[in-house]
Design a protein around this motif. Structure first.
Motif, short mmCIF file in Angstrom:
data_model
loop_
_atom_site.label_atom_id
_atom_site.label_comp_id
_atom_site.label_asym_id
_atom_site.label_seq_id
_atom_site.Cartn_x
_atom_site.Cartn_y
_atom_site.Cartn_z
N SER A 156 0.82 -1.21 0.00
CA SER A 156 0.00 0.00 0.00
C SER A 156 0.86 1.26 0.00
CB SER A 156 -0.94 -0.01 1.21
OG SER A 156 -1.86 -1.07 1.13
N ALA A 157 1.93 1.27 0.81
CA ALA A 157 2.78 2.46 0.87
C ALA A 157 3.48 2.70 -0.47
CB ALA A 157 3.81 2.30 1.99
N ALA A 158 4.09 1.65 -1.02
CA ALA A 158 4.80 1.82 -2.29
C ALA A 158 3.82 2.11 -3.42
CB ALA A 158 5.62 0.56 -2.60
N GLY A 159 2.69 1.42 -3.43
CA GLY A 159 1.71 1.64 -4.49
C GLY A 159 1.10 3.02 -4.45
N ALA A 160 0.82 3.53 -3.24
CA ALA A 160 0.24 4.87 -3.12
C ALA A 160 1.19 5.93 -3.68
CB ALA A 160 -0.10 5.16 -1.67
N VAL A 161 2.48 5.81 -3.35
CA VAL A 161 3.45 6.78 -3.86
C VAL A 161 3.56 6.68 -5.38
CG1 VAL A 161 5.87 7.48 -3.79
CG2 VAL A 161 4.71 6.80 -1.68
N ALA A 162 3.58 5.45 -5.90
CA ALA A 162 3.70 5.27 -7.35
C ALA A 162 2.50 5.82 -8.10
CB ALA A 162 3.89 3.78 -7.67
N VAL A 163 1.30 5.58 -7.57
CA VAL A 163 0.09 6.07 -8.25
C VAL A 163 0.03 7.60 -8.20
CG1 VAL A 163 -2.43 6.06 -8.18
CG2 VAL A 163 -1.17 3.93 -7.83
N VAL A 164 0.35 8.17 -7.06
CA VAL A 164 0.36 9.64 -6.95
C VAL A 164 1.37 10.24 -7.92
CG1 VAL A 164 1.00 11.53 -5.41
CG2 VAL A 164 -0.52 9.74 -4.60
N TYR A 165 2.54 9.62 -8.05
CA TYR A 165 3.56 10.13 -8.96
C TYR A 165 3.11 10.05 -10.42
CZ TYR A 165 8.12 10.74 -11.17
OH TYR A 165 9.17 11.19 -11.95
N ARG A 166 2.46 8.96 -10.78
CA ARG A 166 2.00 8.81 -12.17
C ARG A 166 0.88 9.80 -12.50
NH1 ARG A 166 3.45 4.94 -15.48
NH2 ARG A 166 1.45 5.01 -16.58
N ILE A 167 0.00 10.04 -11.55
CA ILE A 167 -1.08 11.01 -11.80
C ILE A 167 -0.53 12.43 -11.88
CG2 ILE A 167 -3.16 12.03 -10.81
CD1 ILE A 167 -3.92 9.30 -9.78
N ALA A 168 0.42 12.76 -11.00
CA ALA A 168 0.98 14.12 -11.00
C ALA A 168 1.79 14.40 -12.25
CB ALA A 168 1.84 14.32 -9.75
N THR A 169 2.48 13.39 -12.77
CA THR A 169 3.32 13.58 -13.97
C THR A 169 2.57 13.27 -15.25
OG1 THR A 169 4.15 11.32 -13.71
CG2 THR A 169 5.42 13.09 -12.69
N ARG A 170 1.27 13.13 -15.20
CA ARG A 170 0.48 12.85 -16.39
C ARG A 170 0.48 14.06 -17.32
NH1 ARG A 170 -5.30 10.84 -15.00
NH2 ARG A 170 -5.46 12.99 -14.25
N PRO A 171 0.68 13.87 -18.62
CA PRO A 171 0.63 15.01 -19.55
C PRO A 171 -0.76 15.64 -19.57
CG PRO A 171 1.64 13.07 -20.57
CD PRO A 171 1.02 12.61 -19.29
N PRO A 172 -0.87 16.85 -20.06
CA PRO A 172 -2.21 17.48 -20.17
C PRO A 172 -3.14 16.63 -21.02
CG PRO A 172 -0.48 19.11 -20.50
CD PRO A 172 0.20 17.78 -20.47
N VAL A 173 -4.42 16.68 -20.67
CA VAL A 173 -5.41 15.88 -21.37
C VAL A 173 -5.59 16.40 -22.79
CG1 VAL A 173 -7.80 15.07 -21.35
CG2 VAL A 173 -6.57 15.35 -19.20
N ASP A 174 -5.55 15.48 -23.74
CA ASP A 174 -5.75 15.82 -25.15
C ASP A 174 -7.16 15.40 -25.54
OD1 ASP A 174 -5.58 16.39 -27.82
OD2 ASP A 174 -4.30 14.68 -28.33
N TYR A 175 -8.03 16.39 -25.73
CA TYR A 175 -9.42 16.08 -26.05
C TYR A 175 -9.64 15.81 -27.54
CZ TYR A 175 -10.23 17.80 -21.35
OH TYR A 175 -10.20 17.98 -20.00
N GLY A 176 -8.58 15.85 -28.32
CA GLY A 176 -8.69 15.53 -29.73
C GLY A 176 -8.38 14.08 -30.04
N ALA A 177 -8.42 13.22 -29.02
CA ALA A 177 -8.12 11.81 -29.22
C ALA A 177 -9.18 11.16 -30.09
CB ALA A 177 -8.03 11.09 -27.87
N ALA A 178 -8.80 10.05 -30.72
CA ALA A 178 -9.69 9.37 -31.65
C ALA A 178 -10.86 8.73 -30.91
CB ALA A 178 -8.92 8.31 -32.42
#
Length: 484
Positions: free
Chosen positions: A427-449
């Protein structure tokens, strides 16, 4: 003669009502009916499980403080939105038209009262699903409706009085969390209805603990002294008192609506508009930005802190992140409020999903400490101004979320049943990993197919893939937790 103000207010409401084709109304109503049906089916199963489950020792204490926590959170949310607000399209008419201000605002006020009463009726089902039926369902529903009505009406009264009660409410949330974590016996405070909890079906003459109901000092009553709702004789009096307070607050709030000013009505409208846009566009960054701005304005002025020039860049950035957390105590409050959640899930008779609930709660607690990481990752201008590599900036702002995740998991693993040390580490390692992936997510591209999957219709597959960065990892780790 008809009331000129009432007629004028009705005319203004008709003018503000945007005409909409009936097809759109039917489509919107259909989607809402589907969502309400799904939520109702899940809630019915949860409530039925709670009503058929025998309460254990301390269930009444847990139910009491869960209800206090729910009422406090409802009050905080109501005060954050106003609760009575008016958007830019209504503000001119509310403040400048000849119509009565109270007549224009009371429909929204009555709608809020109805929502508060509905939440109060539903809340006992949530509590029963965790601890079992500690009071008769009818009594719980009637009391819950009164409490929900009183909370919303009280929020309107505080809005009119312009009293900042968020600090007091945060203290009450902290007290409720401590009471949920610490056993009831440590406080030495008796729970009023605890005598009727845990009575075996074949021994109806005894209270919890094996004490006969008709003996002196038992704290209970015999069958002839029960009230009309099946509980202690004082329950009808409590119900009447609760409804008297709720109705009194509602009357005072209804009279206070016509005295609300522009400043009282505008702040909640901005938050409501941003919330609607964030939910519609699947981007909660907009909501986070407006909440950060509101917190900064509530602080007003802070004392500057000098950074030690002898420290390394990582240490200096980590120290600024610590200062940010110190100036936003609500993050630490939410972090602490999530401590009893996994134990409550296990207490609710769901031991199989307790490790997964522990992981989700750890993620939510860690996410509240990652404001600095999100700000740096979403602000290219700030990264250029700091002049450090992106990886170094991210790692520096990941220090306190990682420490908070490890500390949170260490505390909860110690008292949460069905959660092992291995589950806590994941839980500790997974929580940090998920938070990091969400924070470093690129801006949402609404022109996706958009891809058509037959019966499901056109689906923005590219957008779903973008939004799954983080939640997908959380889902996989949750499955791993349940299999251990």
């Amino acid at each position: 003669m008809p009331d000129r103000h009432a007629v004028t207010a009705a005319a203004v409401r008709r003018r503000l009502r945007t005409p909409e084709p009936w097809r759109f109304l039917v489509a919107r109503l259909y989607s809402r009916i589907v969502l309400v049906s799904i939520a109702g089916a899940v809630g019915y199963g949860w409530a039925y499980a709670g009503l058929t489950k025998a309460p254990q020792a301390g269930s009444a204490w847990t139910a009491l403080w869960l209800s206090v926590l729910g009422a406090t959170v409802l009050m905080k949310v109501s005060l954050a939105f106003g609760p009575v607000f008016a958007g830019a399209d209504r503000m001119f008419w509310v403040l400048s038209s000849p119509a009565s201000r109270g007549a224009l605002l009371r429909p929204r006020f009555f709608g809020l009262l109805a929502v508060g009463a509905a939440v109060g009726v539903v809340w006992p089902a949530v509590v029963f699903g965790v601890v079992g039926a500690v009071v008769p369902p009818l009594v719980a529903g009637v009391l819950g409706a009164a409490c929900g009505l009183a909370v919303v009406a009280g929020a309107v009264v505080l809005q009119r009085a312009r009293v900042r009660a968020q600090g007091w409410l945060s203290g009450l949330v902290g007290l409720a969390v401590v009471a949920l974590v610490v056993p009831a016996g440590w406080f030495g405070v008796p729970v009023p209805w605890a005598g009727s909890v845990g009575v075996p079906a074949d021994r109806p003459g005894e209270l919890a603990g094996g004490v006969p109901a008709d003996q002196p000092g038992s704290g209970g009553t015999a069958a002839g002294e029960l009230g009309t709702f099946g509980g202690p004789a004082g329950e009808p009096g409590v119900i009447w008192a609760a409804w008297a307070v709720a109705i009194g607050l509602a009357l005072v709030a209804a009279a206070s609506v016509r005295h609300l000013r522009r400043s009282d009505l505008a702040s909640g409208a901005a938050l409501a508009g941003v919330t609607r846009v964030s939910v519609s566009w699947f981007d909660l960054a907009l909501l986070g930005a407006i909440l950060a701005e509101r917190r900064a304005r509530s602080l007003g002025r802070v004392k500057s802190a000098r950074l030690n020039q002898g420290r390394s860049h990582v240490a200096a950035l980590a120290w600024t992140d610590a200062l940010r957390l110190r100036r936003t105590p609500s993050a630490a409050l939410v972090w602490a409020a999530l401590l009893p959640v996994p134990a409550l899930v296990a207490l609710g008779g769901e031991p199989d999903i307790a490790p997964a609930a522990h992981l989700v709660a750890a993620f939510l607690a860690t996410d509240r400490l990652a404001a600095g990481l999100k700000f740096v990752c979403r602000s290219p201008a700030m990264r250029r101004a700091l002049g450090l590599p992106d990886r170094q900036l991210r790692l520096a702002h990941l220090v306190f979320p990682a420490v908070g995740a490890v500390l949170w998991c260490a505390i909860t693993t110690a008292f949460t049943p069905h959660v092992s040390v291995v589950n806590g580490i994941i839980s500790a390692a997974g929580a940090v990993a998920v938070v990091y992936r969400i924070a470093t997510r690129p801006p949402v591209d609404y022109g996706a197919a958009i891809v058509s999957f037959g019966m499901y219709g056109p689906t923005p597959a590219g957008l779903i893939v973008q939004l799954s960065r983080g939640p997908a990892l959380l889902t996989v780790l949750g499955l791993v937790q349940t299999m251990l």
